[in-house]
Scaffold this motif. Structure first.
Motif, PDB file in Angstrom:
ATOM      1  N   GLY A   1       0.819  -1.208   0.000  1.00  0.00           N
ATOM      2  CA  GLY A   1       0.000   0.000   0.000  1.00  0.00           C
ATOM      3  C   GLY A   1       0.854   1.259   0.000  1.00  0.00           C
ATOM      4  N   GLU A   2       1.925   1.247   0.768  1.00  0.00           N
ATOM      5  CA  GLU A   2       2.819   2.406   0.809  1.00  0.00           C
ATOM      6  C   GLU A   2       3.582   2.567  -0.505  1.00  0.00           C
ATOM      7  OE1 GLU A   2       4.318   3.141   5.181  1.00  0.00           O
ATOM      8  OE2 GLU A   2       4.192   0.994   4.739  1.00  0.00           O
ATOM      9  N   LEU A   3       3.960   1.446  -1.119  1.00  0.00           N
ATOM     10  CA  LEU A   3       4.610   1.514  -2.420  1.00  0.00           C
ATOM     11  C   LEU A   3       3.634   2.073  -3.459  1.00  0.00           C
ATOM     12  CD1 LEU A   3       7.001   1.001  -4.307  1.00  0.00           C
ATOM     13  CD2 LEU A   3       6.098  -1.319  -4.632  1.00  0.00           C
ATOM     14  N   ARG A   4       2.410   1.578  -3.441  1.00  0.00           N
ATOM     15  CA  ARG A   4       1.385   2.063  -4.375  1.00  0.00           C
ATOM     16  C   ARG A   4       1.202   3.577  -4.220  1.00  0.00           C
ATOM     17  NH1 ARG A   4      -3.516   0.096  -2.316  1.00  0.00           N
ATOM     18  NH2 ARG A   4      -3.359   2.007  -1.128  1.00  0.00           N
ATOM     19  N   ASP A   5       1.088   4.043  -2.988  1.00  0.00           N
ATOM     20  CA  ASP A   5       0.929   5.478  -2.741  1.00  0.00           C
ATOM     21  C   ASP A   5       2.134   6.264  -3.238  1.00  0.00           C
ATOM     22  OD1 ASP A   5      -1.505   4.850  -1.588  1.00  0.00           O
ATOM     23  OD2 ASP A   5      -0.788   5.106   0.476  1.00  0.00           O
ATOM     24  N   ALA A   6       3.332   5.724  -3.051  1.00  0.00           N
ATOM     25  CA  ALA A   6       4.546   6.396  -3.509  1.00  0.00           C
ATOM     26  C   ALA A   6       4.587   6.484  -5.032  1.00  0.00           C
ATOM     27  CB  ALA A   6       5.782   5.661  -2.984  1.00  0.00           C
ATOM     28  N   LEU A   7       4.131   5.424  -5.700  1.00  0.00           N
ATOM     29  CA  LEU A   7       4.111   5.440  -7.167  1.00  0.00           C
ATOM     30  C   LEU A   7       3.124   6.479  -7.692  1.00  0.00           C
ATOM     31  CD1 LEU A   7       4.309   1.633  -7.989  1.00  0.00           C
ATOM     32  CD2 LEU A   7       6.153   3.336  -8.064  1.00  0.00           C
ATOM     33  N   VAL A   8       1.968   6.570  -7.057  1.00  0.00           N
ATOM     34  CA  VAL A   8       0.976   7.569  -7.464  1.00  0.00           C
ATOM     35  C   VAL A   8       1.506   8.970  -7.211  1.00  0.00           C
ATOM     36  CG1 VAL A   8      -1.339   8.482  -7.009  1.00  0.00           C
ATOM     37  CG2 VAL A   8      -0.987   6.008  -7.233  1.00  0.00           C
ATOM     38  N   ALA A   9       2.154   9.185  -6.082  1.00  0.00           N
ATOM     39  CA  ALA A   9       2.726  10.505  -5.787  1.00  0.00           C
ATOM     40  C   ALA A   9       3.812  10.861  -6.797  1.00  0.00           C
ATOM     41  CB  ALA A   9       3.288  10.524  -4.368  1.00  0.00           C
ATOM     42  N   ARG A  10       4.566   9.865  -7.221  1.00  0.00           N
ATOM     43  CA  ARG A  10       5.684  10.100  -8.138  1.00  0.00           C
ATOM     44  C   ARG A  10       5.221  10.317  -9.574  1.00  0.00           C
ATOM     45  NH1 ARG A  10      11.247   7.851  -7.406  1.00  0.00           N
ATOM     46  NH2 ARG A  10      12.246   7.938  -9.410  1.00  0.00           N
TER      47      ARG A  10
ATOM     48  N   VAL B   1       4.481  -9.609  -6.094  1.00  0.00           N
ATOM     49  CA  VAL B   1       5.518  -9.397  -5.095  1.00  0.00           C
ATOM     50  C   VAL B   1       6.335 -10.675  -5.033  1.00  0.00           C
ATOM     51  CG1 VAL B   1       6.020  -8.889  -2.675  1.00  0.00           C
ATOM     52  CG2 VAL B   1       4.059  -7.795  -3.798  1.00  0.00           C
ATOM     53  N   ASP B   2       7.581 -10.572  -5.480  1.00  0.00           N
ATOM     54  CA  ASP B   2       8.457 -11.744  -5.579  1.00  0.00           C
ATOM     55  C   ASP B   2       7.761 -12.892  -6.305  1.00  0.00           C
ATOM     56  OD1 ASP B   2      10.548 -10.406  -4.349  1.00  0.00           O
ATOM     57  OD2 ASP B   2       9.924 -11.042  -2.349  1.00  0.00           O
ATOM     58  N   GLY B   3       7.030 -12.550  -7.396  1.00  0.00           N
ATOM     59  CA  GLY B   3       6.421 -13.544  -8.271  1.00  0.00           C
ATOM     60  C   GLY B   3       5.040 -14.021  -7.871  1.00  0.00           C
ATOM     61  N   VAL B   4       4.468 -13.492  -6.812  1.00  0.00           N
ATOM     62  CA  VAL B   4       3.146 -13.921  -6.343  1.00  0.00           C
ATOM     63  C   VAL B   4       2.182 -12.739  -6.424  1.00  0.00           C
ATOM     64  CG1 VAL B   4       1.837 -14.865  -4.391  1.00  0.00           C
ATOM     65  CG2 VAL B   4       4.199 -15.598  -4.773  1.00  0.00           C
ATOM     66  N   VAL B   5       1.008 -12.958  -7.033  1.00  0.00           N
ATOM     67  CA  VAL B   5       0.015 -11.887  -7.156  1.00  0.00           C
ATOM     68  C   VAL B   5      -0.463 -11.488  -5.769  1.00  0.00           C
ATOM     69  CG1 VAL B   5      -2.276 -11.260  -8.010  1.00  0.00           C
ATOM     70  CG2 VAL B   5      -0.773 -12.653  -9.418  1.00  0.00           C
ATOM     71  N   ARG B   6      -0.407 -10.193  -5.502  1.00  0.00           N
ATOM     72  CA  ARG B   6      -0.848  -9.655  -4.210  1.00  0.00           C
ATOM     73  C   ARG B   6      -1.700  -8.424  -4.447  1.00  0.00           C
ATOM     74  NH1 ARG B   6       0.290 -13.732  -0.784  1.00  0.00           N
ATOM     75  NH2 ARG B   6       2.475 -14.285  -0.897  1.00  0.00           N
ATOM     76  N   ARG B   7      -2.723  -8.268  -3.652  1.00  0.00           N
ATOM     77  CA  ARG B   7      -3.569  -7.075  -3.719  1.00  0.00           C
ATOM     78  C   ARG B   7      -3.763  -6.433  -2.345  1.00  0.00           C
ATOM     79  NH1 ARG B   7      -5.854 -10.415  -7.658  1.00  0.00           N
ATOM     80  NH2 ARG B   7      -5.706  -9.509  -9.725  1.00  0.00           N
ATOM     81  N   ASP B   8      -3.457  -7.158  -1.299  1.00  0.00           N
ATOM     82  CA  ASP B   8      -3.628  -6.635   0.060  1.00  0.00           C
ATOM     83  C   ASP B   8      -2.590  -5.546   0.324  1.00  0.00           C
ATOM     84  OD1 ASP B   8      -3.789  -6.110   2.772  1.00  0.00           O
ATOM     85  OD2 ASP B   8      -3.654  -8.213   3.386  1.00  0.00           O
ATOM     86  N   PRO B   9      -3.041  -4.313   0.629  1.00  0.00           N
ATOM     87  CA  PRO B   9      -2.086  -3.230   0.853  1.00  0.00           C
ATOM     88  C   PRO B   9      -1.156  -3.459   2.036  1.00  0.00           C
ATOM     89  CG  PRO B   9      -4.359  -2.459   1.159  1.00  0.00           C
ATOM     90  CD  PRO B   9      -4.421  -3.886   0.725  1.00  0.00           C
TER      91      PRO B   9
END
Length: 84
Positions: A34-43, A59-67
């Motif tokens: 979630g923090e990475l996602r927010d950083a990408l949007v800010a950037r 994330v390391d080859g595994v689909v993830r959606r949980d922030p």
């Protein structure tokens, strides 16, 4: 996260690469997806916000959606895929 460097390799595909203007980069590691996602949007702004709103993260080859998912050594940002 690469504990030796404190960075994460972020790879972008299709619309995500267009939004970022690069295919991959090393960023200071955010502790969670979630923090990475927010950083990408800010950037990268609205184009990246559209991608991450409906896209997926590997994330390391595994689909993830949980922030709350901890960020690993590599995160792939995938745009939503059309079906059909």
């Amino acid at each position: 996260m690469d504990t030796a460097t404190g960075t994460v390799l972020v790879r972008y595909f299709a619309a995500a690469a267009e939004a970022a203007g690069v295919e991959e980069e090393r960023l200071d590691a955010a502790p969670t997806l979630g923090e990475l996602r927010d950083a990408l949007v800010a950037r990268y702004g609205a184009p990246m916000a559209r991608v991450v709103a409906n896209g997926s993260f590997l994330v390391d080859g595994v689909v993830r959606r949980d922030p709350a998912t901890p960020v690993g050594t590599q995160v792939d940002v995938l745009p939503p895929f059309a079906g059909g």
